[in-house]
Design an enzyme around this catalytic site. Structure first.
Site, mmCIF file in Angstrom:
data_model
loop_
_atom_site.group_PDB
_atom_site.id
_atom_site.type_symbol
_atom_site.label_atom_id
_atom_site.label_comp_id
_atom_site.label_asym_id
_atom_site.label_seq_id
_atom_site.Cartn_x
_atom_site.Cartn_y
_atom_site.Cartn_z
ATOM 1 C CD GLU A 14 0.916 97.053 -16.795
ATOM 2 O OE1 GLU A 14 0.846 96.512 -17.924
ATOM 3 O OE2 GLU A 14 1.773 96.733 -15.953
ATOM 4 C CG HIS A 72 11.370 99.587 -13.856
ATOM 5 N ND1 HIS A 72 11.694 99.008 -15.053
ATOM 6 C CD2 HIS A 72 10.479 98.755 -13.268
ATOM 7 C CE1 HIS A 72 11.031 97.861 -15.187
ATOM 8 N NE2 HIS A 72 10.283 97.684 -14.123
#
Lengths: 335, 321, 366
Positions: free
Chosen positions: A70, A139
């Site tokens: 990322e 998450h």
């Protein structure tokens, strides 16, 4: 016009903007899927299928799958935006912010200011947020207050399919870096969405219900809950205005204050953890600017100050529920 | 690329401009005229200039904390830079960036960076733009030996390779990350790191303009030709501390004096071109004098320039809000 | 329960005007129904005695549900009970069948412009169907209280002008001649020779231009609060409509359309906001407004030529029109019948739907 899901609305916005503007590209982990693998191309279309079909239409040059890095690819999106593309980078879950935040808040968010106004960074970071998927602590978070805190970023939280399409097209056309937060539990929600491209301006709150007794300010999925509560309480004689600010930065403070001036009662519903979230921000705003209009103390409906738990029984307790919102509205309404 | 006399004159002028600029900033900072942090590039001139001589207007660079030299090498205006470092309204960034964020996108200079390792991901993006829009441009990430240990840098090596981007990573290894020796902090070698990611790694003596220039020529040729990224490990020295005010107690006694005497990039350049009868000493002396005058003017103008006003506090945050 | 507009699925009984036992004439106001978009009166379709109010005030019922039973005094209560029981037993089946048979809008190529239109009524009923043309910023749903009622006896086609509704948003040639050409091309695409043309506001001017250019295509002409009869136009409305981007601002603008400002509902404002956000609409509206209302005056005034038409022509206006003054109704030759309706504003065909429908029925009947 036809019924479309939140997922389809987002996909359609991406496809229409990619057709309109050749500088729009999308990138992210498994945005097409199957890169270099022996099986199907476009195998996933994103982990929940939101970008499915873009790669076959626009090719690998404009739909880029990335390694799981990322920092590198969000940063690459920032650099590409600063040099002439309009990238839409997907940070799969907003929880992964921790490994790439620098590129968003120190680079994209500050270029324009640090460089004396001479940088333009038309970046969109699409990212999934929110609890309800039994996806546990890493998450499931609602990290939009963190982005909202950073000058230079715009923060968009679409609450329905119609909102998602218009706000995403606006995000892509906008010349500032935009964080676009998609609630994973909303992807299969459906409503009427125009087939044509359209834009919804930033910084203009939407009143999804209009009433006289209580103002409910809610974000993202919580707008849906607030609407349910407003509809239920209407029948019991408590009429609510539901304010969906749509964007937390810019924030339509005028509409919030005007509504509180009319109703005198405020409930803020925020799925983000309670310290320094949008609920505290808006409560402070109203306390400072509209204290005289308040007929009852402000109520905030938020999760507790805990990580998002895994066990379904615990997660259900964690998420602000329609029942908790209803109780708060009844409390401020004195009914 | 065969360097002609004009190229050599330009190379020397740029290196001399950097040296004079940095020496002067050092002096003025000590006198208290310059606010904040500054990190000086003196001693490293052959790297920035040797690389940027191979670039043109299509090409982008991202820099480090130590960004003044890269700016000058990429063609930024030294006077506007000086005003920026003084925090003045007419500075290159309106006085809002300062030394650590000095940038000029119109020159392809994407900024010094206050975050170690901040630049390589950005430069992958600039290279992606060049590749997508088929501009023929390449993108260069300057990284220090400190930045070479950041995850962002290593992730960028991988991304540049798997996307086959026209990127050149230039690791400027001046021996110290802040006060920590690169001999201690870097595991393995820069060259082998590059090779491990599937890209060529070149090693050059960063005191030698010609060595750097030739390595960069090769790397740019690969990138423009579609062969993807490469890495150049440049060994060099800094004449000053990590930042101005650094007492450099971690350096050996006499270390700086010795490298200034024996490994000064400008002296080495001058000796080579004069011995080879490519340029006359008098030509170089004339450049020294011209540059000194420009830097004098730059400082005088920067001192006299107006600071930003209160109105400037709130502008340039967004294009629209 | 009537169906007003494609999106209506249910309505709420607001108030009854008449009690059980009242004598009712056809066209009398029976009750008010509120939808999410608008509140409107339901007129009695027949003459008789109101024997039953089948729905109490406040009740929300699906389209097609039983609202009232009209019958003569000779019908027994038991017979009425039996009728109601049978109706309600069969209602769900019938409602589903009606829903399946509900007309859908369609897109036609009108001279290269994609035009959205909605056709209702039996295609074989008339040789000359009724064509309904909405005004500036409107769409075919503006005829929601007219088209279904007229379609009980006629073929009725409502269309979206270029730049409007679901028609193509490119109105690059947005002047009267271009809009009229698109209307004619729409008739061609539908294989319609002559039609009874009815237009509201800007749509009236378009219909008038078409009739004057091609008299053979106009079986009659109904001009509702029409543009093209005088120079005045409320530019605060035209510009405000284009400018308003927020619900609050737009609501205020739209209130100028009605004598009863409370008719402007949240859904009505939302629908127009959604329309205005579509790509191309802002430009299309600007183009059309620049063509039709340049300098704050109506560019095309043709009323004085209406005597050229052999077909019957009528003008209908709301006395309280704040967008185009009702005085323009008098700027027509004596051959034209003029009807000015009290208690109605610019959207007279919505506020006084029954009367407007009757006038259109009358001119179609000849």
């Amino acid at each position: 016009m036809s019924k479309k899901s939140y997922r389809q609305a987002i996909n359609e916005a991406l496809a229409q903007e990619m057709r309109r503007d050749p500088t729009v590209i999308v990138m992210g982990e498994d945005n097409a899927g199957g890169m270099g693998a022996p099986g199907e191309d476009d195998a996933w279309g994103g982990v929940l299928g939101v970008t499915k079909g873009l790669m076959p239409e626009f090719g690998r040059e404009r739909v880029l799958d990335t390694p799981i890095s990322e920092s590198a690819f969000i940063g690459a999106a920032v650099g590409a935006a600063a040099t002439g593309l309009r990238p839409v980078a997907e940070l799969m879950f907003v929880d992964f912010l921790g490994v790439c935040f620098d590129q968003i808040f120190n680079q994209a968010g500050k270029f324009k200011y640090m460089f004396g106004g001479k940088a333009v960074t038309p970046l969109v970071v699409r990212t999934m947020y929110g609890a309800g998927f039994r996806a546990a602590s890493q998450h499931s978070q609602c990290l939009y207050p963190i982005f909202t805190h950073i000058p230079g970023l715009k923060v968009v939280i679409p609450s329905s399919p119609y909102e998602a399409k218009g706000l995403l097209i606006q995000s892509i056309r906008d010349d500032d870096p935009v964080i676009f937060l998609e609630h994973k539990v909303l992807y299969d929600d459906e409503e009427e969405v125009p087939d044509e491209p359209y834009t919804i301006p930033f910084g203009e709150a939407n009143l999804t219900r209009e009433g006289e007794d209580v103002t409910i300010v809610a974000f993202g999925r919580m707008v849906k809950f607030a609407n349910e509560v407003a509809d239920k309480l209407e029948k019991d004689g408590i009429s609510c205005t539901v304010v969906d600010p749509r964007t937390t930065s810019p924030l339509d403070t005028d509409t919030i204050l005007e509504s509180v001036e009319e109703t005198g009662r405020l409930v803020v519903v925020d799925e983000a953890n309670p310290r320094c979230n949008m609920a505290t921000d808006i409560s402070a705003l109203v306390a400072q600017e509209a204290f005289g209009a308040l007929k009852a103390p402000i109520k905030m409906v938020t999760p507790p100050h805990t990580p998002v738990p895994f066990a379904p029984q615990l997660e259900d307790l964690y998420i602000p529920s329609p029942e908790k919102i209803e109780a708060a509205v009844r409390a401020v309404a004195g009914a | 690329m065969q360097l002609n006399r004009d190229d050599l004159l330009k190379a020397y002028r740029d290196m001399r401009t950097i040296r004079a600029f940095e020496d002067r900033v050092h002096d003025e900072f000590a006198k208290g005229g310059i606010p904040g942090f500054v990190h000086l590039y003196a001693g490293e001139e052959a790297s920035g200039v040797g690389v940027c001589m191979n670039l043109d207007d299509r090409d982008k660079i991202a820099s480090t904390h130590r960004g003044h030299g890269h700016c000058i090498a990429k063609g930024c205006d030294a006077k506007a830079m000086m005003k920026e470092i003084y925090g003045k309204r007419d500075g290159l960034c309106g006085g809002k960036g300062g030394s650590m964020h000095i940038a000029d996108l119109s020159r392809g200079m994407m900024g010094a960076n206050g975050i170690v390792g901040g630049g390589p991901p950005l430069i992958c993006g600039a290279a992606l733009t060049a590749k997508t829009l088929k501009t023929g441009g390449v993108a260069v990430a300057f990284v220090g030996d400190g930045g070479s240990n950041q995850g962002t840098t290593l992730e960028s090596y991988n991304l540049a390779r798997v996307w086959n981007l026209p990127v050149i990573f230039v690791v400027e290894d001046n021996g110290y990350a802040e006060s920590t020796a690169s001999a201690w902090s870097v595991g393995g070698s820069q060259k082998k790191r590059a090779e491990a990611f599937g890209m060529p790694g070149l090693e050059v003596d960063g005191h030698d303009f010609f060595a750097v220039n030739e390595a960069a020529r090769q790397a740019v040729e690969w990138a423009r030709g579609g062969d993807g990224p490469s890495l150049i490990h440049v060994r060099l020295d800094r004449h000053y501390g990590h930042f101005e005010g650094d007492a450099m107690t971690y350096r050996a006694d006499g270390e700086v004096e010795k490298l200034r005497a024996e490994r000064d990039a400008l002296n080495i350049f001058r000796a080579k071109v004069v011995q080879a009868h490519l340029l006359e000493s008098s030509q170089l002396d004339a450049i020294d004098a011209e540059v000194a005058a420009i830097i004098d003017e730059a400082v005088a103008e920067a001192e006299d320039a107006s600071p930003p006003g209160e109105v400037d506090l709130l502008t340039d945050v967004y294009v629209s809000y | 329960m009537p169906k007003w507009g494609l999106a209506m699925s249910e309505g709420t009984v607001v108030a009854w005007y008449l009690g059980e036992g009242a004598e009712v004439a056809k066209g009398d106001d029976l009750l008010d129904i509120e939808t999410t978009k608008i509140t409107n009166v339901v007129e009695s379709p027949h003459t008789g005695m109101l024997r039953r109010q089948a729905a109490p005030e406040g009740a929300t019922l699906p389209v097609g549900a039983l609202l009232a039973v009209l019958a003569g005094p000779e019908v027994s209560d038991a017979e009425i009970d039996a009728f109601m029981a049978e109706f309600n037993a069969n209602f769900e089946v019938e409602a589903a069948a009606a829903e399946a048979a509900a007309p859908e809008p369609e897109t036609r190529d009108a001279g290269g412009v994609a035009i959205n239109l909605l056709a209702m009524g039996d295609k074989t009923q008339d040789t000359a169907p009724i064509i309904l043309v909405h005004g500036f910023g409107g769409d075919l749903n503006n005829w929601m209280f007219n088209q279904p009622m007229l379609a009980e006896r006629h073929r009725v086609i409502a269309l979206d002008l270029p730049g409007h509704g679901r028609s193509a948003k490119d109105a690059s040639a947005g002047d009267m001649a271009a809009l009229s050409a698109t209307l004619l091309a729409s008739l061609d695409a539908l294989d319609i020779g002559a039609a009874h043309l009815a237009g509201h506001s800007l749509g009236g001017a378009v219909a008038m231009q078409t009739a004057l250019d091609q008299p053979a295509r106009a079986a009659s002409l109904t001009l509702v609060a029409s543009a093209g009869l005088g120079r005045d136009i409320n530019m605060d409305y035209i510009e405000g409509f284009q400018r308003a981007g927020r619900r609050k601002d737009l609501k205020q603008v739209l209130q100028a359309l009605f004598a009863d400002a409370s008719l402007v509902s949240r859904d009505m404002v939302d629908d127009i906001l959604k329309f205005k956000r579509l790509d191309g609409v802002e430009q299309a509206l600007a183009t059309i407004a620049d063509g039709a209302f340049a300098g704050g005056r109506q560019a095309s005034v043709l009323g004085h030529r209406l005597h050229e038409l052999e077909a019957p022509v009528q003008v209908i206006w709301g006395a309280d029109d704040q967008v185009i003054p009702a005085a323009h109704a008098r700027e027509v030759p004596a051959t034209v019948k003029v009807h000015i309706l009290d208690g109605a504003g610019h959207m007279v065909h919505m506020e006084k739907a029954g009367e407007v429908n009757a006038l259109i029925e009358a001119i179609v009947a000849g």
